[in-house]
Design a protein around this motif. Structure first.
Motif, PDB file in Angstrom:
ATOM      1  N   SER A  70     116.668 -54.940  -1.620  1.00 37.47           N
ATOM      2  CA  SER A  70     116.426 -55.068   0.070  1.00 37.47           C
ATOM      3  C   SER A  70     117.049 -54.288   1.117  1.00 37.47           C
ATOM      4  N   LEU A  71     118.513 -54.032   0.501  1.00 35.35           N
ATOM      5  CA  LEU A  71     119.319 -53.047   1.113  1.00 35.35           C
ATOM      6  C   LEU A  71     118.904 -51.633   1.083  1.00 35.35           C
ATOM      7  N   PHE A  72     118.680 -51.336  -0.113  1.00 38.38           N
ATOM      8  CA  PHE A  72     118.075 -49.750  -0.080  1.00 38.38           C
ATOM      9  C   PHE A  72     117.054 -49.735   0.525  1.00 38.38           C
ATOM     10  N   MET A  73     116.104 -50.446   0.424  1.00 40.33           N
ATOM     11  CA  MET A  73     114.950 -50.372   1.467  1.00 40.33           C
ATOM     12  C   MET A  73     115.340 -50.371   2.961  1.00 40.33           C
ATOM     13  N   ALA A  74     116.027 -51.359   3.467  1.00 41.54           N
ATOM     14  CA  ALA A  74     116.725 -51.180   4.874  1.00 41.54           C
ATOM     15  C   ALA A  74     117.249 -49.846   5.021  1.00 41.54           C
ATOM     16  N   ALA A  75     118.144 -49.418   4.120  1.00 39.17           N
ATOM     17  CA  ALA A  75     118.543 -48.075   4.447  1.00 39.17           C
ATOM     18  C   ALA A  75     117.455 -46.997   4.557  1.00 39.17           C
ATOM     19  N   LEU A 111     112.106 -59.787  -0.517  1.00 42.06           N
ATOM     20  CA  LEU A 111     113.280 -59.643  -1.163  1.00 42.06           C
ATOM     21  C   LEU A 111     114.445 -60.497  -0.467  1.00 42.06           C
ATOM     22  N   ALA A 112     114.637 -60.208   0.700  1.00 46.16           N
ATOM     23  CA  ALA A 112     115.540 -60.921   1.540  1.00 46.16           C
ATOM     24  C   ALA A 112     115.265 -62.616   1.643  1.00 46.16           C
ATOM     25  N   VAL A 113     113.963 -63.076   1.595  1.00 47.24           N
ATOM     26  CA  VAL A 113     113.661 -64.357   1.452  1.00 47.24           C
ATOM     27  C   VAL A 113     114.016 -64.832   0.234  1.00 47.24           C
ATOM     28  N   LEU A 114     113.947 -64.250  -0.880  1.00 47.17           N
ATOM     29  CA  LEU A 114     114.212 -64.503  -2.351  1.00 47.17           C
ATOM     30  C   LEU A 114     115.886 -64.835  -2.112  1.00 47.17           C
ATOM     31  N   VAL A 115     116.670 -63.815  -1.610  1.00 47.30           N
ATOM     32  CA  VAL A 115     118.085 -64.083  -1.413  1.00 47.30           C
ATOM     33  C   VAL A 115     118.460 -65.439  -0.988  1.00 47.30           C
ATOM     34  N   SER A 124     119.323 -56.467   6.625  1.00 50.35           N
ATOM     35  CA  SER A 124     120.553 -56.059   6.044  1.00 50.35           C
ATOM     36  C   SER A 124     121.611 -56.806   5.935  1.00 50.35           C
ATOM     37  N   LEU A 125     121.886 -57.950   7.147  1.00 48.67           N
ATOM     38  CA  LEU A 125     122.816 -58.842   7.423  1.00 48.67           C
ATOM     39  C   LEU A 125     122.622 -59.754   6.082  1.00 48.67           C
ATOM     40  N   ILE A 126     121.490 -60.378   5.863  1.00 43.14           N
ATOM     41  CA  ILE A 126     121.145 -61.267   4.763  1.00 43.14           C
ATOM     42  C   ILE A 126     121.731 -60.653   3.272  1.00 43.14           C
ATOM     43  N   GLY A 127     121.385 -59.217   2.944  1.00 45.06           N
ATOM     44  CA  GLY A 127     121.512 -58.754   1.913  1.00 45.06           C
ATOM     45  C   GLY A 127     123.137 -58.413   1.651  1.00 45.06           C
ATOM     46  N   LEU A 128     123.693 -57.813   2.876  1.00 40.57           N
ATOM     47  CA  LEU A 128     125.018 -57.702   2.778  1.00 40.57           C
ATOM     48  C   LEU A 128     126.098 -58.804   2.666  1.00 40.57           C
ATOM     49  N   ALA A 129     125.384 -60.103   3.247  1.00 40.76           N
ATOM     50  CA  ALA A 129     126.380 -61.283   3.245  1.00 40.76           C
ATOM     51  C   ALA A 129     126.189 -61.686   1.800  1.00 40.76           C
ATOM     52  N   SER A 130     125.176 -61.406   1.075  1.00 42.13           N
ATOM     53  CA  SER A 130     125.221 -61.961  -0.067  1.00 42.13           C
ATOM     54  C   SER A 130     125.832 -61.263  -1.128  1.00 42.13           C
ATOM     55  N   MET A 131     126.015 -59.821  -0.961  1.00 45.11           N
ATOM     56  CA  MET A 131     126.792 -58.939  -1.927  1.00 45.11           C
ATOM     57  C   MET A 131     128.079 -59.261  -1.690  1.00 45.11           C
ATOM     58  N   HIS A 165     121.460 -59.380  -7.780  1.00 39.99           N
ATOM     59  CA  HIS A 165     121.850 -58.084  -7.509  1.00 39.99           C
ATOM     60  C   HIS A 165     120.415 -57.230  -7.194  1.00 39.99           C
ATOM     61  N   ALA A 166     119.488 -57.690  -8.079  1.00 39.75           N
ATOM     62  CA  ALA A 166     118.098 -57.002  -7.782  1.00 39.75           C
ATOM     63  C   ALA A 166     117.591 -57.367  -6.787  1.00 39.75           C
ATOM     64  N   THR A 167     117.783 -58.666  -6.177  1.00 35.78           N
ATOM     65  CA  THR A 167     117.154 -58.940  -4.754  1.00 35.78           C
ATOM     66  C   THR A 167     117.813 -58.300  -3.724  1.00 35.78           C
ATOM     67  N   PHE A 168     119.121 -58.628  -3.561  1.00 40.26           N
ATOM     68  CA  PHE A 168     119.700 -58.219  -2.394  1.00 40.26           C
ATOM     69  C   PHE A 168     120.289 -56.944  -2.394  1.00 40.26           C
ATOM     70  N   LYS A 169     120.197 -55.993  -3.480  1.00 41.73           N
ATOM     71  CA  LYS A 169     120.445 -54.578  -3.608  1.00 41.73           C
ATOM     72  C   LYS A 169     119.109 -53.761  -3.188  1.00 41.73           C
TER      73      LYS A 169
END
Length: 806
Positions: A354-359, A483-487, A388-395, A348-352
Motif C-alpha cells: 500500500s505504501l509503494f502504491m501511495a508513493a 491493502l490498507a483495509v487488510l492492515v 500512507s498513515l495506516i501503512g507507516l503506522a503499521s511499519m 509486510h506485504a500488506t503495508f509495504k
C-alpha cells in the motif's frame, strides 16, 4: 500434467498471448485481460487452505530429466501456499493498479505485461517446486524478468544501471546457489527438498555441509537484499511503481526468505546456520533502517525500509532455527521467532504494498518523489494520506495495526534468544535484543519523517512541475485501499490467519518438530501485560523516536543526513569498472583475430588439463592390447590420410587446400565404412560435402594466401604444442581403452545398438543418440544456435535502420 502444473505454467502461456491482445485490441487496456489470470489463480490457491490447515501436503509428480534426478514436482504445503497466495493476490492488485498508472497510449504495455507475467510464473515455480534444479531454473527467470521490468523505461540511464546491477548481483548469487545445490546432491544423492529434509542427519554429518550451506545462503542473501548485497534494491526503484510494489515488497525479495525458510529443515540446528542468518539479518535490519532515514526520495525511503524489514524477517528465521536443536514442539521459547517471521511476512506485504502504491500516486499526481519539494498534501490528497498513515503506522509498529503485533512478537523472539543457553548465547545473546531495539527506533523515525515531509506542513505548488495537484482517480486508489483495509483487519482480528495460514506455514518451516496430529499453538493478542518487556521496549522506541524527530533540524545538515547514497555502491562501481578493464585487457590478449592463436590457446589448455588428469590418476595405464588384425588395404587408406594431412601446411593455393582438406575428410568417412559404421560414414560424408560446397562458394571473395614469416621460437612453440596435443590424445585414448579392457567394461555402443529400436524406435543409431538418448544436449545446442541466429538478425536489422555503427 496436473492442474497444479498448469497453474505454474499459465502465466508463461498468457505472456505469449499478450502481444496479440495488445496489437489487435488497442482500445482496451491490456491490463484488463491480464487481471483475469492472477484473480483465477488466487481463487484456485484459496481452495487448498482446508487441506493445508489440516496438515496435508499435496505432491504432484512430473518426470522431466529423471536420469539426472530432475523432475518438475509441484509441492503445496502451508509455506508454499502462503507465498502462492501472496504472489497471486498482490499480483492481482498490482495489475489493477497498473491499469490506471500506465497509459495505454504512451506506454508499451505489451512489454510490461509480458515481463510481469514471466515474473509471476517464475515466482510460482520457485515456491511450488520440490526439485532444487527446477527451483534454480525458475530462480534465474525471476532475475531476468525483474531486470527487464526495472529497465522498462530503457531510455533512462538510471533504469539501465539499476537493471544491470540487479542482474549481476542476483545472478552471481544464483550461480553460487546452484553450486550449493550440487553439493547437496553429492551428499544426499537427491535434488528433492523433501528427501533432503528426511536425510538432514546425513547432510549435517558431511564434510561438505558448511560449503553447501554458505553457497546456498549466498543465493538467498543476494535475492533478498541482505547486507552487503542490498545495494541493488534502491537502484531497482527506477522501475515503474507497480513493479516496485510487486517485485520489491511482496514477491521477488521474499524469494530468499522462502529459500531460507524451506531449507531450515535441512540446515536448522547447526550453530553456523543460526549465527550467519541471525547476524546477517540484524545487520541488514539496522543498516537499512539507518539508511532509510537519510533518503529524500519516497521510493528510496521505502526501498531501504524494505531492506530493513527483510533483515527483520531473516533474523527471526535465524533465531527460530534453534528449534531443530531442541526438537521440542511444546517449547514456545524459540517457536515465537518463527511465528513472528511468518506473520510479519504477511503484514509486510500488506503495508509495504500500500505504501509503494501511495508513493506512486504522489509521484503520478505531483510529478516528483522528492520529499524536499513535497508537503501539505494531506488536505489535497486525503485518501492517499490516510492510506500512507495506516501503512507507516503499521511499519513503525504502532497499535492497533498488524505491524504492531508482529513487531511485538519480533521483540519477544529477540528477548527469548537470551534464554536459549546454546551457541554461546549466554555470553553474547544480550546484544541481539539491543540491536533489534536500536533498529526499531530508526524504523519509527523514518516513518514519521516520510509522513510529515510529504503530507504535513504547508503546500507549495511552486516547487512542483504540476500546478494543479488533486487526488488520484478511484481506479488507482482501489488496490492500496484494499491493502490498507487488510492492515487494519489483520491488526484487529489477527487470529483470522492463525490456523488457516500461519500455523501450516510454521509446520512447513519446522517439519518433524511436531508429533503426528499435533499443531502449534498460535494465539496472537495485543496485550501481554503491563510488565511485559516488549511493551516498555515499544514505549522506549516511540519516546526516543519522537525526540529524534523533534530535534531533526539540528542534525539534518550533518554529513550523515546529506550522505544519501549508500557507501557500498562505491565498492560495486569500482569492482565493476575493474572487471570491465580486466576483461578488456584479457580480450586484447586473446582476441587477436588470428585462428592460429585461438588454436594455440585451446590446445594448450587441453594439454594442461589432460596432463594434470593423467598425473592425478596415475596415467597412462597402457596394457598389452589384444587388437584385431588390420588388413593391408586399411593401412594403405591410413597412409593416404596421413599424406593428405601432412601436405596441408605446405599448400599456398586455396583450391588445392580445399581439395586436400576434403580428401582427409572423405577418407575418414571411408574408414568408417571399412570399420562397419555406415551411420557415422553417412554423417561424415554429408558434413564434408556441405563444407566443400561452402568453401567453393566463398573462396573467390577471400584474399590470396600470403606466407607469414614466423620467428624460430614461435615455430618451436607451435611444434611442441602440436606434438604435445597429439601425444595427449593418443595416450588418453589408449589409457581409456586399456582401463576398459582391464575392468571388463562393456562398450556404450552395445547399449545403443541393443536399445535403439526398442526404446527410441529408430534404426539410425546416430540420429537416435542425438534426438532421444542425448536429446537434452541437442535441445541446448539448438537453443544456442537459435540465440546466435537471433543476434545476427538483430545486428543486420540495426545496420539497415542505421541505429548503430556496425
Amino acid at each position: 500434467m496436473t492442474l497444479l502444473h498448469w497453474a505454474v505454467l499459465s502465466p508463461f502461456i498468457a505472456a505469449i498471448l499478450i502481444p496479440f491482445l495488445y496489437k489487435y485490441l488497442k482500445r482496451i487496456h491490456t491490463g484488463w485481460f491480464v487481471l483475469i489470470l492472477p484473480l483465477v489463480l488466487f481463487i484456485y490457491f484459496l481452495s487448498f487452505i482446508p487441506r493445508t490447515s489440516s496438515g496435508e501436503a499435496i505432491l504432484n509428480n512430473l518426470d522431466w530429466v529423471p536420469s539426472l534426478g530432475i523432475n518438475f514436482n509441484v509441492y503445496v504445503d502451508g509455506l508454499s501456499l502462503l507465498f502462492a497466495l501472496l504472489i497471486t493476490g498482490i499480483g492481482a492488485l498490482v495489475v489493477l493498479y497498473s491499469i490506471y498508472y500506465l497509459s495505454k497510449r504512451k506506454e508499451k504495455l505489451n512489454n510490461f505485461y509480458v515481463y510481469l507475467l514471466m515474473f509471476m510464473g517464475a515466482m510460482l515455480g520457485v515456491v511450488l517446486s520440490d526439485n532444487l534444479i527446477v527451483i534454480y531454473v525458475f530462480w534465474e527467470v525471476t532475475s531476468i524478468a525483474s531486470s527487464l521490468l526495472i529497465s522498462y523505461w530503457y531510455t533512462r540511464e538510471k533504469s539501465i544501471y539499476g537493471a544491470q546491477k540487479s542482474m549481476y548481483i542476483t545472478v552471481f548469487g544464483g550461480l553460487s546457489m546452484l553450486a550449493g545445490f550440487s553439493l547437496l546432491y553429492v551428499i544426499a544423492g537427491t535434488f528433492s527438498i523433501r528427501e533432503l529434509i528426511a536425510n538432514a542427519d546425513i547432510v549435517m554429518a558431511s564434510g561438505l555441509f558448511i560449503p553447501a550451506m554458505i553457497l546456498v545462503l549466498l543465493g538467498a542473501f543476494t535475492k533478498s537484499a541482505q547486507f552487503p548485497f542490498h545495494i541493488w534494491l534502491p537502484d531497482a526503484m527506477e522501475a515503474p511503481t507497480p513493479v516496485s510494489a510487486y517485485l520489491h515488497s511482496a514477491t521477488m525479495v521474499k524469494a530468499g526468505i522462502y529459500l531460507v525458510a524451506r531449507l531450515t529443515g535441512v540446515f536448522g540446528g547447526a550453530p553456523e546456520w543460526f549465527w550467519i542468518i541471525t547476524i546477517a539479518g540484524l545487520v541488514t535490519l539496522t543498516w537499512g533502517s539507518i539508511s532509510a532515514v537519510r533518503q529524500k526520495d519516497l521510493k528510496g525511503i521505502l526501498a531501504f525500509s524494505t531492506i530493513s524489514q527483510l533483515g527483520l524477517i531473516m533474523s527471526l528465521l535465524g533465531t527460530g532455527s534453534a528449534s531443530f536443536y531442541f526438537q521440542d514442539g511444546d517449547n514456545a521459547l524459540y517457536m515465537t521467532a518463527i511465528l513472528a517471521a511468518v506473520f510479519h511476512l504477511v503484514n509486510h506485504a500488506t503495508f509495504k504494498g500500500s505504501l509503494f502504491m501511495a508513493a506512486g500516486i504522489v509521484d503520478h499526481e505531483t510529478g516528483t518523489r522528492d520529499i524536499r519539494k513535497l508537503g501539505g498534501l494531506m488536505t489535497i490528497m486525503p485518501i492517499t494520506a490516510t492510506i500512507s498513515l495506516i501503512g507507516l503506522a503499521s511499519m513503525a509498529g504502532l497499535p492497533p495495526f498488524n505491524g504492531f503485533l508482529s513487531k511485538e512478537m519480533f521483540l519477544t523472539g529477540m528477548l527469548n534468544v537470551t534464554e536459549y543457553g546454546i551457541f554461546h548465547l549466554e555470553t553474547f545473546g544480550f546484544i541481539i535484543p539491543i540491536i533489534a531495539w536500536i533498529a526499531s527506533v530508526f524504523t519509527f523515525l523514518y516513518c514519521i519523517l516520510m509522513f510529515s515531509k510529504t503530507f504535513m506542513g504547508k503546500f507549495d505548488s511552486s516547487k512542483l512541475k504540476v500546478q494543479h495537484v488533486h487526488e488520484a482517480p478511484i481506479g488507482m486508489l482501489i488496490s492500496p485501499i484494499i491493502l490498507a483495509v487488510l492492515v487494519v483487519v489483520f491488526g484487529l482480528f489477527p487470529n483470522l490467519l492463525a490456523y488457516s495460514i500461519i500455523e501450516p506455514a510454521m509446520a512447513a518451516i519446522a517439519p518433524g518438530i511436531l508429533s503426528p496430529g499435533e499443531f502449534f499453538d498460535v494465539h496472537i493478542t495485543h496485550w501481554h501485560g503491563f510488565l511485559a518487556p516488549e511493551l516498555w521496549m515499544t514505549i522506549g522506541v516511540v519516546v526516543l523516536g519522537v525526540i529524534l524527530f523533534m530535534t531533526f533540524k539540528k542534525w539534518e545538515n550533518t554529513a550523515f543526513y546529506r550522505g544519501e547514497r549508500d557507501l557500498f555502491n562505491y565498492a560495486y562501481d569500482y569492482g565493476y569498472d575493474g572487471l570491465v578493464k580486466g576483461s578488456q585487457w584479457l580480450t586484447r590478449i586473446q582476441m587477436t583475430g588470428r585462428l592460429r592463436d585461438y588454436f594455440i590457446y585451446m590446445c594448450t589448455f587441453i594439454i594442461l588439463i589432460m596432463a594434470y588428469t593423467m598425473y592425478r590418476y596415475n596415467l597412462p595405464a597402457i596394457q598389452s592390447l589384444d587388437l584385431s588384425p588390420v588388413p593391408i588395404y586399411v593401412w594403405f587408406v591410413i597412409a593416404v590420410f596421413i599424406g593428405s594431412v601432412i601436405v596441408i601446411p605446405f599448400i599456398n593455393n586455396r583450391v588445392a587446400l580445399i581439395i586436400a582438406t576434403s580428401v582427409s575428410g572423405f577418407i575418414v568417412a571411408l574408414l568408417f565404412v571399412l570399420f562397419r559404421a555406415p551411420d557415422l560414414a553417412l554423417t561424415q560424408l554429408l558434413i564434408e560435402t556441405v563444407s566443400v560446397i561452402l568453401f567453393m562458394l566463398v573462396f573467390y571473395h577471400l584474399p590470396k594466401l600470403k606466407k607469414v614469416k614466423t620467428p624460430p621460437k614461435l615455430k618451436a612453440v607451435k611444434l611442441i604444442i602440436s606434438i604435445g596435443f597429439g601425444l595427449m590424445i593418443t595416450l588418453g585414448s589408449l589409457s581409456a581403452f586399456s582401463l576398459g579392457q582391464e575392468a571388463n567394461y562393456s562398450s556404450i555402443s552395445e547399449y545403443y545398438t541393443e536399445n535403439a529400436k526398442e526404446e527410441a524406435g529408430g534404426y539410425n543409431i546416430v540420429n537416435v543418440i542425438l534426438v532421444d538418448f542425448r536429446g537434452l544436449d541437442t535441445m541446448l545446442e539448438v537453443l544456442v544456435v537459435a540465440l546466435a541466429v537471433l543476434t545476427v538478425v538483430s545486428l543486420i536489422r540495426l545496420r539497415f535502420k542505421g541505429s548503430e555503427d556496425v
